[in-house]
Enzyme design. Sequence first.
Site, PDB file in Angstrom:
ATOM      1  N   TYR A 136      18.717   5.093   7.114  1.00 54.58           N
ATOM      2  CA  TYR A 136      18.115   4.473   5.921  1.00 54.58           C
ATOM      3  C   TYR A 136      19.221   3.924   5.012  1.00 54.58           C
ATOM      4  O   TYR A 136      19.153   2.787   4.543  1.00 54.58           O
ATOM      5  CB  TYR A 136      17.293   5.545   5.202  1.00 54.58           C
ATOM      6  CG  TYR A 136      16.610   5.122   3.928  1.00 54.58           C
ATOM      7  CD1 TYR A 136      15.667   4.105   3.916  1.00 54.58           C
ATOM      8  CD2 TYR A 136      16.885   5.786   2.724  1.00 54.58           C
ATOM      9  CE1 TYR A 136      15.004   3.761   2.735  1.00 54.58           C
ATOM     10  CE2 TYR A 136      16.227   5.443   1.552  1.00 54.58           C
ATOM     11  CZ  TYR A 136      15.296   4.431   1.562  1.00 54.58           C
ATOM     12  OH  TYR A 136      14.643   4.091   0.404  1.00 54.58           O
TER      13      TYR A 136
ATOM     14  N   ARG B 190      -0.925  -2.562   7.628  1.00 51.49           N
ATOM     15  CA  ARG B 190      -2.273  -2.060   7.953  1.00 51.49           C
ATOM     16  C   ARG B 190      -3.072  -1.930   6.678  1.00 51.49           C
ATOM     17  O   ARG B 190      -2.522  -1.673   5.619  1.00 51.49           O
ATOM     18  CB  ARG B 190      -2.186  -0.684   8.608  1.00 51.49           C
ATOM     19  CG  ARG B 190      -1.674  -0.759  10.014  1.00 51.49           C
ATOM     20  CD  ARG B 190      -1.796   0.583  10.745  1.00 51.49           C
ATOM     21  NE  ARG B 190      -0.779   0.629  11.795  1.00 51.49           N
ATOM     22  CZ  ARG B 190       0.410   1.170  11.652  1.00 51.49           C
ATOM     23  NH1 ARG B 190       0.749   1.754  10.521  1.00 51.49           N
ATOM     24  NH2 ARG B 190       1.284   1.157  12.634  1.00 51.49           N
TER      25      ARG B 190
ATOM     26  N   LEU C  27       0.818  -1.221   0.000  1.00 59.54           N
ATOM     27  CA  LEU C  27       0.000   0.000   0.000  1.00 59.54           C
ATOM     28  C   LEU C  27       0.853   1.272   0.000  1.00 59.54           C
ATOM     29  O   LEU C  27       0.335   2.374   0.148  1.00 59.54           O
ATOM     30  CB  LEU C  27      -0.968   0.007   1.199  1.00 59.54           C
ATOM     31  CG  LEU C  27      -1.996  -1.135   1.192  1.00 59.54           C
ATOM     32  CD1 LEU C  27      -2.950  -1.008   2.376  1.00 59.54           C
ATOM     33  CD2 LEU C  27      -2.798  -1.156  -0.100  1.00 59.54           C
ATOM     34  N   GLY C  28       2.158   1.106  -0.179  1.00 61.21           N
ATOM     35  CA  GLY C  28       3.048   2.267  -0.262  1.00 61.21           C
ATOM     36  C   GLY C  28       3.029   2.866  -1.663  1.00 61.21           C
ATOM     37  O   GLY C  28       2.262   2.446  -2.539  1.00 61.21           O
TER      38      GLY C  28
ATOM     39  N   LYS D 156      20.122   0.135   3.821  1.00 59.99           N
ATOM     40  CA  LYS D 156      20.087  -0.208   2.394  1.00 59.99           C
ATOM     41  C   LYS D 156      21.387  -0.896   1.970  1.00 59.99           C
ATOM     42  O   LYS D 156      21.369  -1.875   1.231  1.00 59.99           O
ATOM     43  CB  LYS D 156      19.800   1.032   1.536  1.00 59.99           C
ATOM     44  CG  LYS D 156      18.342   1.465   1.594  1.00 59.99           C
ATOM     45  CD  LYS D 156      17.420   0.386   1.012  1.00 59.99           C
ATOM     46  CE  LYS D 156      15.961   0.654   1.212  1.00 59.99           C
ATOM     47  NZ  LYS D 156      15.089  -0.468   0.843  1.00 59.99           N
TER      48      LYS D 156
ATOM     49  N   ILE E 204      11.264   8.501  -6.705  1.00 51.37           N
ATOM     50  CA  ILE E 204      10.235   8.042  -7.646  1.00 51.37           C
ATOM     51  C   ILE E 204       9.081   9.043  -7.629  1.00 51.37           C
ATOM     52  O   ILE E 204       8.563   9.384  -6.564  1.00 51.37           O
ATOM     53  CB  ILE E 204       9.715   6.637  -7.259  1.00 51.37           C
ATOM     54  CG1 ILE E 204      10.874   5.633  -7.141  1.00 51.37           C
ATOM     55  CG2 ILE E 204       8.671   6.157  -8.270  1.00 51.37           C
ATOM     56  CD1 ILE E 204      11.599   5.322  -8.420  1.00 51.37           C
TER      57      ILE E 204
HETATM   58  C1  AKB Z   1      13.827   8.713  -0.094  1.00 48.63           C
HETATM   59  O1  AKB Z   1      13.896   9.909  -0.432  1.00 48.63           O
HETATM   60  O2  AKB Z   1      14.026   8.315   1.051  1.00 48.63           O
HETATM   61  C2  AKB Z   1      13.529   7.699  -1.168  1.00 48.63           C
HETATM   62  C3  AKB Z   1      14.771   7.133  -1.756  1.00 48.63           C
HETATM   63  C4  AKB Z   1      15.571   7.918  -2.703  1.00 48.63           C
HETATM   64  O3  AKB Z   1      15.123   6.038  -1.440  1.00 48.63           O
HETATM   65  N1  AKB Z   1      12.715   8.285  -2.193  1.00 48.63           N
END
Ligand code: AKB
Length: 318
Positions: free
Chosen positions: A142, A36, A10-11, A146, A172
């Site tokens: 993040y 959810r 749902l993202g 990754k 995106i």
């Molecule tokens: C973000 O901005 O966190 C994402 C990505 C570039 O992984 N859109």
Amino acid sequence: MKKILITGALGQIGTELTAYLREKYGSGNVIASNRRKRGDESFFEAGPFELLNVLDAKEIAGICKKYSINQIVHLAAILSANAENDPQTAYDINMNGTYNVLEVARELGIAVFTPSSIAAFGASTPPDNTPQDTIQRPSTMYGVTKVAGELLCDYYFKRYGVDTRGVRFPGIISYVALPGGGTTDYAVHIYYEALKNKKYASFIKAGTYMDMMYMPDALKAIYDLMEANPDKLKHRNAFNVTAMSFEPEMLASEIKKYIPEFQLTYDVDPVRQAIADSWPNSLDDSAARKEWGWKPKYDMALMTKDMLDKLTVKLNIK
Ligand code: AKB
């Protein structure tokens, strides 16, 4: 025939990827899942849906067995800006979620596609035309998850033969579902605000270049890499892919071609600006082009026309 489980369906990407893969493989063969349930009922009527918390490996395995899944597309993750707000939760979901998916895949013989990101690079990476194989020392939670995810996926391929594949997605841009908590989100919000209010205050400052891609190209990238001949893949986790690189002023100029009154101002968010400053300006995606034929269709001009056309209808702008 592929039987696909999508996590985080749902993202922003999942919402459209679910429909796209159902077109390709048949509705009953693509199982959407999310932690959810939210959003439009039509999504849930279009094909199978399961509630799934990726922190529960037993739940993942149960759904995979129930539907005889042979491909997982693992999208559930906390994006960059949200991850800086709550690094502990981001670590938990991004790392343990990916680990659980890989373990289930190993036990049940399932292929895994999971996206990495331009966030897998950091300030010590060459920022222009960033090579496929280069320094990866990100400074965000993040980004850390990754890079670790890329390494884990390669490990499961080499050690256990799990067919893992991934791309390093840039920002995106899409008009269907909004992104949540990313650094590149300004490039989506700007279109909504341009149409609704003819002005936008960007949280990313002028002159900050980042790679971007329009959703149709992102969906095609996922499909094409999943379908790619494994003998041709020298890399796996994860391929640089990009479609364009721009900074806010360039996007504003393009929007002004359709909405001449549009005004771009700045209200810079130091957290997201610092993240953006640590990411590349532009990626070299030649490995993806060579190994599985990656070729985006949309540049900034084509995308802007399509975004404004589609959002005009969606937002009922007269
Ligand atoms: C973000 O901005 O966190 C994402 C990505 C570039 O992984 N859109």
